[in-house]
Motif scaffolding. Structure first.
Motif, mmCIF file in Angstrom:
data_model
loop_
_atom_site.group_PDB
_atom_site.id
_atom_site.type_symbol
_atom_site.label_atom_id
_atom_site.label_comp_id
_atom_site.label_asym_id
_atom_site.label_seq_id
_atom_site.Cartn_x
_atom_site.Cartn_y
_atom_site.Cartn_z
ATOM 1 N N ILE A 22 2.794 9.316 -1.338
ATOM 2 C CA ILE A 22 3.225 9.002 0.027
ATOM 3 C C ILE A 22 2.419 7.836 0.588
ATOM 4 N N PHE A 23 1.114 7.882 0.292
ATOM 5 C CA PHE A 23 0.261 6.794 0.764
ATOM 6 C C PHE A 23 0.747 5.460 0.200
ATOM 7 N N ILE A 24 1.071 5.466 -1.105
ATOM 8 C CA ILE A 24 1.560 4.229 -1.716
ATOM 9 C C ILE A 24 2.861 3.776 -1.043
ATOM 10 N N VAL A 25 3.742 4.750 -0.807
ATOM 11 C CA VAL A 25 5.020 4.408 -0.168
ATOM 12 C C VAL A 25 4.776 3.707 1.174
ATOM 13 N N CYS A 26 3.919 4.310 1.992
ATOM 14 C CA CYS A 26 3.666 3.734 3.318
ATOM 15 C C CYS A 26 2.987 2.376 3.194
ATOM 16 N N ALA A 27 1.964 2.327 2.356
ATOM 17 C CA ALA A 27 1.158 1.111 2.269
ATOM 18 C C ALA A 27 1.977 -0.049 1.731
ATOM 19 N N PRO A 61 14.893 5.299 -13.827
ATOM 20 C CA PRO A 61 14.524 6.717 -13.911
ATOM 21 C C PRO A 61 13.001 6.874 -13.901
ATOM 22 N N PRO A 62 12.472 7.819 -13.129
ATOM 23 C CA PRO A 62 11.024 7.946 -12.980
ATOM 24 C C PRO A 62 10.294 8.159 -14.307
ATOM 25 N N PHE A 63 10.916 8.928 -15.242
ATOM 26 C CA PHE A 63 10.166 9.194 -16.480
ATOM 27 C C PHE A 63 10.003 7.920 -17.292
ATOM 28 N N LEU A 64 11.051 7.073 -17.236
ATOM 29 C CA LEU A 64 10.974 5.808 -17.961
ATOM 30 C C LEU A 64 9.899 4.930 -17.335
ATOM 31 N N LEU A 65 9.878 4.977 -16.019
ATOM 32 C CA LEU A 65 8.863 4.235 -15.288
ATOM 33 C C LEU A 65 7.485 4.749 -15.677
ATOM 34 N N LEU A 101 5.955 8.008 -9.246
ATOM 35 C CA LEU A 101 6.653 8.867 -8.277
ATOM 36 C C LEU A 101 7.066 8.059 -7.039
ATOM 37 N N ALA A 102 6.193 7.114 -6.666
ATOM 38 C CA ALA A 102 6.375 6.433 -5.387
ATOM 39 C C ALA A 102 7.347 5.261 -5.449
ATOM 40 N N LEU A 103 7.399 4.592 -6.578
ATOM 41 C CA LEU A 103 8.124 3.324 -6.625
ATOM 42 C C LEU A 103 9.593 3.406 -6.191
ATOM 43 N N PRO A 104 10.368 4.347 -6.743
ATOM 44 C CA PRO A 104 11.769 4.397 -6.275
ATOM 45 C C PRO A 104 11.868 4.674 -4.776
#
Lengths: 629, 314
Positions: free
Chosen positions: B106-111, B143-147, B188-191
């Motif tokens: 979440i922090f990454i998402v916001c930042a 897809p997150p797992f690929l990421l 987790l955050a990137l998408p």
């Protein structure tokens, strides 16, 4: 101080330029009030925003010159010449001696910013949307000072940066200045307003706050773009008074934009009349109003109703007119007590049943209160105040709150509408006009008796409704033809040919061509849309038409034509109309009987002429005065 | 404001109570007797009956519910059927792992998304805006797992910033644990970042079109002033709601990430507990997720009320 030469504004619409404003020339001196008059779409707002540099330059092409004379005041002149780049580009025409002028159209964004909020203040039409809803009034009022900071002159030190900013105001200074500005705009309890959010204030208070915000750094020019259009008449008058006082005290020049000639006449010393982007006439206010040269100006002035003339006209017409519905039942309404008047009316109409038309709709002792809601206008400030100051005395607080809550809605309304009669309902916004209309139309759930009939509202037959905002009242995704057809479908007219006949007929009646059938509401003008609304209402074959501020959103000339249309339709079809408006002029032109509402009650009810020539209530007098002045 | 918060907390407690009842009711009516499954199908009916008595399964429904509820409030969800240990012990540690993972994400998402959202809104149509639009599309579709695999490859094997697969427990070395969690958090955050940027950008552009922006300009503000002083506060609301919803989504999206990075988190426990019908564990995890969602949405509401005064008034 300001000289506008050959101002031309073009839009780029599908690469084909469309000229919105053409050849506007005028000058403004310090402390002068210039009026810019015209209907909406005439380009007056565009002119103003162009002068203030508030048009995105990518969207439009502006040519011509807007020369702004820089004053020595606050070192602004020095600041501009100090910007080397600007001087090099020759954008500052350094004219003889101290006089320095700058072309606002060619000035850089940075230069414009230095003027905006400091030398040029701007007031917008709708103070609700012009404020950010989530910031406190105080923050928004003091923002101009925050942006510009103090100049060297004010701090007494010589070092200022290149934007002419020497130091920032401290929080306390900002607060003090803002509160002073709010107080100067005649806001009661400025500290409380400072800490309020826009939605907590009434429209008039918001506009005052807006003025405070524009005036906080004492600009030399104040541009007021329809500052009173969104306000009630009585509030309008106060705002005009305030602007006038500001002009006198601070010697601020005002560019006043309005479609309301009455206001312009009251305020301005010089007037420009715009039509479709052209200046059709300009000159001193007295000349324009007393001896208009251009036809358009004459028409505009004629559209402004002169009550005395109207009355004379009326009297002349009356002699020729046959005994119509309008005259009937006149005697019943002249009484001292509101209730007694109604009783008297019913009695007399019962007695004079032979010649009096039937009662179309009768409202008896109707009270309708909205469920608890606090945040309306000044109430909230009042509520907050009591909350804070009388915290120990709990009982008092709740009593106050109850009282405030009880005020919202309508109380004990008695009203009779006869067949074919046009009844005007006037009052300021929030006085309960629309609530009453909704009750009569059955849109507000009113107490029902055992048989499922409304106890308090007795109406015959069908009620048609016309709303103020025809744009949002019509489904934007459907063509006009569909919209009209739907009304017929709902009435069980299945046959397409029959529908077409009915629609063709009704369009003719509202003076529209059938070509409009294939258009979407958004493709119609405001007047056309309102006519469609009327057509839709008429298709339901109503005997009572409720028109809730049907012309308030329209231009003067169109207002008049719609009013005439309503009057004609009422006479031809013998349809009663409940006409709701805050505009006493329109009401005068249209109505047989007028009810004045205030705070949810009908405080005065009289035949039109009676009310206009001899108002009983103090409040009515005030309303009339502000409309007629 | 205080009254508003109190109201929120009260409704929060009620919601949780309702959720707990529904959860307990569902798990008591779905087929599968814990005693039988614990003893195996060969057990004698007497033995099963004895165990049922011991586990308290014969008591009336409401009695069992209240016993469970009181325990749950204290953090005691009973014993796991599959592992002979308290549920608390089993999932307690995992809660920390998932908590840290979610917070980091979440922090990454916001930042990341707030500055980029504002920047792209300010420079609409500019090069960076257009590039970001493309990147956003890709990030959302990835897809997150690929990421996760990609990140493991880049950071773990090429840059050697951490050793892939060598999960370090937070009890052993908290610093290394945090370091290990960075990649999963990014995956987790990137998408979500991409969605958040798009949302914020759209909202800012919409707000900037409103009438008050002209007022702000008329006071001499520049576009930066308009955006940061006025528009952002108006436009941030949907983003706050979105971030709040992300919290709820974190456990679900986390399951794949936990697998990819070999993290012993709640998602994995939930899956295995469901497959062996370890109801106490499943119920405990569901209640924890519900608790998390309800608390976060309440916090979101309070933040809303702080940002927008109109929310406070009813």
């Amino acid at each position: 101080m300001l000289e506008v030469r050959d101002l031309k504004i073009e839009f780029y619409d599908h690469t084909r330029p469309e000229v919105a404003v053409r050849d506007v020339d005028f000058t403004m001196n310090e402390g002068e009030i210039v009026g810019l008059v015209g209907e909406s779409g005439s380009g007056k707002s565009l002119t103003a925003t162009a002068i203030a540099g508030l048009i995105r330059r990518g969207d439009v092409k502006i040519s011509g010159e807007v020369m702004w004379e820089l004053s020595g005041k606050e070192g602004s002149a020095g600041r501009f010449s100090a910007e080397g780049g600007v001087a090099a580009e020759g954008k500052i025409a350094a004219e003889a001696g101290k006089e320095e002028r700058i072309d606002l159209l060619k000035a850089s964004r940075k230069q414009m910013r230095a003027l905006q909020g400091k030398e040029i203040g701007f007031i917008f039409q709708d103070p609700m949307t012009a404020f950010s809803p989530v910031h406190k009034i105080g923050y928004q009022v003091e923002d101009a000072l925050r942006v510009h900071g103090k100049t060297a002159e004010e701090t007494g030190s010589g070092n200022e940066n290149k934007e002419g900013k020497s130091a920032d105001y401290s929080k306390e200074e900002l607060r003090r200045c803002a509160i002073e500005a709010l107080a100067a705009a005649d806001l009661p309890d400025p500290e409380r307003v400072y800490n309020s959010y826009p939605f907590e204030l009434s429209g008039g208070m918001r506009q005052r706050a807006m003025i405070a915000s524009a005036m906080i750094s004492s600009p030399r020019l104040l541009i007021a773009d329809e500052p009173t259009t969104a306000l009630d008449v009585t509030v309008q008058a106060e705002i005009i008074k305030l602007l006038k006082r500001i002009n006198e005290e601070k010697h601020t020049a005002i560019l006043f934009i309005s479609h309301d000639l009455g206001l312009v006449r009251k305020l301005c010393s010089k007037v420009l009349v715009l039509k479709n982007g052209d200046v059709v006439e300009q000159g001193a206010a007295g000349e324009i109003f007393n001896a208009p040269k251009a036809d358009y100006t004459k028409k505009l002035i004629a559209a402004e109703v002169n009550f005395e003339e109207l009355e004379a006209e009326e009297e002349a017409a009356e002699g020729a007119a046959e005994k119509g519905v309008a005259k009937a039942g006149t005697q019943g309404f002249v009484s001292d007590d509101g209730k007694a008047a109604v009783e008297g009316a019913t009695e007399s109409s019962a007695g004079a049943a032979r010649e009096t038309p039937q009662v179309e709709c009768e409202v008896r002792n109707l009270t309708f209160l909205y469920p608890k809601r606090r945040n309306i206008g000044d109430t909230v400030i009042f509520a907050k105040k009591t909350k804070k100051e009388s915290l120990p005395e709990k009982t008092e607080r709740t009593a106050d709150a109850d009282q405030a809550n009880a005020g919202i809605g309508i109380h004990d309304i008695n009203l009779t509408i006869h067949k074919g009669e046009i009844v005007g309902l006037v009052g300021e916004s929030g006085s309960g006009k629309s609530t009453l209309a909704k009750c009569i139309a059955g849109l507000n759930a009113v107490k029902k008796d055992a048989s499922g009939e409304d106890q308090n509202v007795i109406r015959k037959n069908r009620v048609g409704m016309i709303f103020q905002d025809s744009y949002s009242a019509l489904n934007p995704k459907r063509r006009v033809g569909w919209l009209l057809r739907e009304v017929l479908k709902l009435q069980g007219v299945k046959d397409r040919a029959e529908q077409d006949d009915a629609i063709g007929g009704i369009l003719k009646e509202v003076e529209l061509s059938d070509e409009l059938m294939t258009r979407f509401p958004a493709e119609l003008s405001g007047g056309q849309r309102q006519r469609i609304m009327i057509a839709m209402a008429l298709l339901q074959k109503p005997t009572l038409l409720i028109a809730d501020e049907p012309v308030s959103a329209l231009d003067v000339a169109i207002q008049e034509s719609i009013t005439k249309l309503l009057k004609r339709l009422s006479r031809e079809r013998n349809v009663a109309i409940l006409f709701i408006s805050h505009d006493l002029r329109t009401v005068y032109m249209l109505c047989d009987k007028v009810c004045v509402m205030k705070e949810g009650r009908i405080i005065e009810e009289a035949r039109r002429k009676e009310l206009y020539s001899n108002p009983r209530e103090e409040y009515t007098k005030l309303l009339l005065r502000s409309a007629l002045e | 404001m205080g009254k508003y918060v109190v109201k929120k907390i009260a409704s929060l407690a009620l919601t949780l109570l309702a959720v707990s009842f529904v959860v307990f009711f569902l798990f008591s009516v779905i087929p599968g007797d814990p005693a039988t499954s614990k003893l195996g199908t060969n057990a004698t009916p007497e033995k099963v009956e004895a165990l049922r008595e011991e586990l308290g399964l014969n008591a009336p429904f409401m009695v069992r519910y209240f016993k469970w509820l009181v325990g749950a409030i204290r953090g005691d969800f009973g014993d796991s059927y599959a592992y002979a240990m308290p549920v608390k012990q089993l999932i307690g540690g995992k809660l920390v792992i998932n908590g840290v993972l979610s917070l980091m994400a979440i922090f990454i998402v916001c930042a990341v998304s707030v500055p980029i959202g504002v920047y792209t809104a300010k420079h609409t149509g500019g090069l960076i805006d257009r590039v970001m639009t493309v990147i956003n599309q890709i990030a959302m579709a990835f897809p997150p797992f690929l990421l996760g695999l990609l990140l493991t490859f880049v950071f773990g094997m090429v840059l050697r910033l951490f050793s892939p697969g060598a999960y370090v427990g937070y009890q052993t070395n908290f610093g290394k644990f945090l370091l290990y969690m960075i990649c999963p958090a990014i995956a987790l955050a990137l998408p979500k970042c991409a969605m958040c940027i798009k949302l914020l950008r759209t909202n800012i552009l919409e707000e900037a079109k409103k009438d008050y922006s002209k007022t702000v300009y008329s006071k001499g503000n520049n576009t930066t002033g308009l955006l940061y002083k006025y528009v952002l506060k108006n436009a941030i609301m949907p983003t706050i709601t979105f971030v709040g919803m992300l919290f709820a989504d974190m456990i679900a999206s986390g399951i794949v990430i936990e697998q990819t990075f070999g993290i012993p988190g709640l998602g994995r426990s939930l899956l295995s507990a469901i497959s062996v019908r370890d109801y106490p564990v499943v119920m405990a995890i569901i209640m924890l997720i519900a608790f998390g969602i309800v608390v976060v949405s309440a916090i979101t509401d309070v933040i809303h009320a702080i940002v927008d005064p109109r929310v406070r008034e009813e």
